[in-house]
Design an enzyme around this catalytic site. Sequence first.
Site, PDB file in Angstrom:
ATOM      1  NE  ARG A   2     -23.328  12.399  10.856  1.00 37.68           N
ATOM      2  CZ  ARG A   2     -22.355  12.473  10.066  1.00 37.68           C
ATOM      3  NH1 ARG A   2     -22.061  11.462   9.065  1.00 37.68           N
ATOM      4  NH2 ARG A   2     -21.674  13.522  10.107  1.00 37.68           N
ATOM      5  NE  ARG A   6     -21.988   9.576   3.489  1.00 32.95           N
ATOM      6  CZ  ARG A   6     -20.922  10.159   3.847  1.00 32.95           C
ATOM      7  NH1 ARG A   6     -20.080  10.345   2.740  1.00 32.95           N
ATOM      8  NH2 ARG A   6     -20.336  10.219   4.870  1.00 32.95           N
ATOM      9  NE  ARG A  15     -25.806  14.491  -0.543  1.00 34.91           N
ATOM     10  CZ  ARG A  15     -24.496  14.679  -0.578  1.00 34.91           C
ATOM     11  NH1 ARG A  15     -24.210  14.026   0.459  1.00 34.91           N
ATOM     12  NH2 ARG A  15     -23.836  15.932  -1.327  1.00 34.91           N
ATOM     13  CG  ASP A  52     -24.114  19.001   9.404  1.00 36.11           C
ATOM     14  OD1 ASP A  52     -23.998  17.532   9.279  1.00 36.11           O
ATOM     15  OD2 ASP A  52     -23.315  19.625   9.718  1.00 36.11           O
ATOM     16  CE1 TYR A 128     -16.239  19.897  10.755  1.00 32.20           C
ATOM     17  CE2 TYR A 128     -17.023  20.204  13.280  1.00 32.20           C
ATOM     18  CZ  TYR A 128     -16.469  19.431  12.196  1.00 32.20           C
ATOM     19  OH  TYR A 128     -16.361  18.076  12.180  1.00 32.20           O
TER      20      TYR A 128
HETATM   21  O1  CP3 Z   1     -29.545  10.454  11.569  1.00 35.73           O
HETATM   22  C1  CP3 Z   1     -29.849  11.723  11.295  1.00 35.73           C
HETATM   23  O2  CP3 Z   1     -30.568  12.035  10.766  1.00 35.73           O
HETATM   24  C2  CP3 Z   1     -28.705  12.688  12.164  1.00 35.73           C
HETATM   25  C3  CP3 Z   1     -28.479  13.770  11.089  1.00 35.73           C
HETATM   26  C4  CP3 Z   1     -27.071  14.304  11.401  1.00 35.73           C
HETATM   27  C5  CP3 Z   1     -25.985  14.620  10.396  1.00 35.73           C
HETATM   28  N1  CP3 Z   1     -24.992  15.368  10.857  1.00 35.73           N
HETATM   29  C6  CP3 Z   1     -26.219  14.342   8.949  1.00 35.73           C
HETATM   30  C7  CP3 Z   1     -25.079  14.307   8.133  1.00 35.73           C
HETATM   31  C8  CP3 Z   1     -26.522  14.594  12.605  1.00 35.73           C
HETATM   32  C9  CP3 Z   1     -26.772  14.506  14.042  1.00 35.73           C
HETATM   33  C10 CP3 Z   1     -25.058  15.357  12.421  1.00 35.73           C
HETATM   34  C11 CP3 Z   1     -24.231  16.014  13.330  1.00 35.73           C
HETATM   35  C12 CP3 Z   1     -22.941  16.225  12.885  1.00 35.73           C
HETATM   36  N2  CP3 Z   1     -22.633  16.838  11.836  1.00 35.73           N
HETATM   37  C13 CP3 Z   1     -21.700  16.285  13.698  1.00 35.73           C
HETATM   38  C14 CP3 Z   1     -21.833  16.035  15.256  1.00 35.73           C
HETATM   39  C15 CP3 Z   1     -21.799  14.459  15.343  1.00 35.73           C
HETATM   40  C16 CP3 Z   1     -20.600  13.809  14.917  1.00 35.73           C
HETATM   41  O3  CP3 Z   1     -20.609  12.992  13.966  1.00 35.73           O
HETATM   42  O4  CP3 Z   1     -19.577  13.911  15.410  1.00 35.73           O
HETATM   43  C17 CP3 Z   1     -20.555  16.850  13.103  1.00 35.73           C
HETATM   44  C18 CP3 Z   1     -19.187  16.744  13.492  1.00 35.73           C
HETATM   45  C19 CP3 Z   1     -21.193  17.301  11.829  1.00 35.73           C
HETATM   46  C20 CP3 Z   1     -20.489  17.965  10.692  1.00 35.73           C
HETATM   47  C21 CP3 Z   1     -20.311  17.216   9.503  1.00 35.73           C
HETATM   48  N3  CP3 Z   1     -21.446  16.732   8.462  1.00 35.73           N
HETATM   49  C22 CP3 Z   1     -19.167  16.495   8.816  1.00 35.73           C
HETATM   50  C23 CP3 Z   1     -17.669  16.476   9.338  1.00 35.73           C
HETATM   51  C24 CP3 Z   1     -19.632  15.785   7.823  1.00 35.73           C
HETATM   52  C25 CP3 Z   1     -18.753  15.061   6.729  1.00 35.73           C
HETATM   53  C26 CP3 Z   1     -18.429  13.779   7.118  1.00 35.73           C
HETATM   54  C27 CP3 Z   1     -19.368  12.746   6.486  1.00 35.73           C
HETATM   55  O5  CP3 Z   1     -19.591  11.790   7.341  1.00 35.73           O
HETATM   56  O6  CP3 Z   1     -19.756  12.637   5.392  1.00 35.73           O
HETATM   57  C28 CP3 Z   1     -20.938  15.980   7.516  1.00 35.73           C
HETATM   58  C29 CP3 Z   1     -21.909  15.498   6.406  1.00 35.73           C
HETATM   59  C30 CP3 Z   1     -23.324  14.895   6.945  1.00 35.73           C
HETATM   60  N4  CP3 Z   1     -24.201  15.353   8.012  1.00 35.73           N
HETATM   61  C31 CP3 Z   1     -23.980  13.532   6.372  1.00 35.73           C
HETATM   62  C32 CP3 Z   1     -25.127  13.157   7.337  1.00 35.73           C
HETATM   63  C33 CP3 Z   1     -26.013  12.079   6.987  1.00 35.73           C
HETATM   64  C34 CP3 Z   1     -23.181  12.765   5.268  1.00 35.73           C
HETATM   65  C35 CP3 Z   1     -23.485  13.453   3.993  1.00 35.73           C
HETATM   66  C36 CP3 Z   1     -23.745  12.777   2.816  1.00 35.73           C
HETATM   67  O7  CP3 Z   1     -22.930  12.629   2.018  1.00 35.73           O
HETATM   68  O8  CP3 Z   1     -24.896  12.508   2.493  1.00 35.73           O
END
Ligand code: CP3
Length: 323
Positions: A2, A6, A15, A52, A128
């Site tokens: 990623r 945030r 967002r 995601d 999940y």
């Molecule tokens: O840079 C990018 O644009 C990448 C986009 C991306 C997201 N999720 C956006 C996201 C990618 C490649 C992912 C992959 C993802 N999602 C994984 C595998 C990679 C890793 O981190 O291990 C997993 C396990 C998820 C599942 C997921 N999505 C979780 C557990 C969470 C909540 C935890 C958190 O950090 O808030 C998310 C939410 C998420 N996906 C966010 C982003 C930017 C944060 C959401 C927000 O509050 O805006």
Amino acid sequence: MRQAGRYLPEYRQVRAQAGGFLDLCFTPELATEVTLQPLRRFGMDAAILFSDILVVPFGLGMGVAFEEGEGPKLDRLDAPDALPRLDLERFKATLEPVYEAVARIADRLPAETALIGFAGAPWTVATYMIEGGSSRDFARTKSWAYGDPEGFGRLIGLLIDATVEHLSAQIRAGAEVVQLFDSWAGVLAETQFARWSIAPIRAIAEALRRQHPAIPIIAFPRGAGANYLAFAEQAGVDGLGLDTAVPLDWAARALQPTVVLQGNLDPQLAVIGGAPMLIEAERILQGWAKGPLIFNLGHGVVPETPPESIGALSQYLRDFRRG
Ligand code: CP3
């Protein structure tokens, strides 16, 4: 990993405007905008689609919600005989906005900037679906996998098919590289790792190669430790994302002859920034300099990261390449 999110004020603004996180993923203009935000600031060599891994269960008809500050919540799967079916028409229709975002991003990127599509690996997505969200011990998922491997295998099979569909559609829309995130591969015992991490990823890689032979495939079996070796030899992928715990010299000797290495810089070093971050970045570059590498973090950028650290790191890497 990623690179949007945030830690960027411009992300938080979009967002807030989008409402929910899934609305952001499913509104092509907004997903395009947040994908491009880090590139605008830092000029990375590649963009990763903003989406995601949990859009796949959503496409299969499961309830998926992201509560602010709580992580994802999903409808929980209770038994192998209660699996959703892969209804291809509905799956593609639900996920169409994702592919539209890919096409828009591809249009907007300069030719020299790669576009990376992605999906979760079957094991990680299954956790999940079975746990109903994140987990500490994966007790429900492991009890399925150990207690009823055939039933669990049907869920993995369903996810293999859905993931091939999802990645193929991203490639058709303009993704030039794809990455599979197996974020929870590291909790699997050796035999289970072979069966539920390596084998499904290999099946996906083989299916994608038949359809799109020129598209490189990267996988990230986070936390795999010494199992990274079997993964590199058997999963049939081109690139391997390494978490921060993998020793550099071992990776150069054992893995780099077979795969392109990516990753490894501790995301917490980007929170600290400055010399400690740059010293470790240099150690990675020197450690892997004799073979192919993609510079990256060992996991996604965390929300506490000052954007200036990512700026300083990008600048350092550009200067290093020139020097
Ligand atoms: O840079 C990018 O644009 C990448 C986009 C991306 C997201 N999720 C956006 C996201 C990618 C490649 C992912 C992959 C993802 N999602 C994984 C595998 C990679 C890793 O981190 O291990 C997993 C396990 C998820 C599942 C997921 N999505 C979780 C557990 C969470 C909540 C935890 C958190 O950090 O808030 C998310 C939410 C998420 N996906 C966010 C982003 C930017 C944060 C959401 C927000 O509050 O805006």
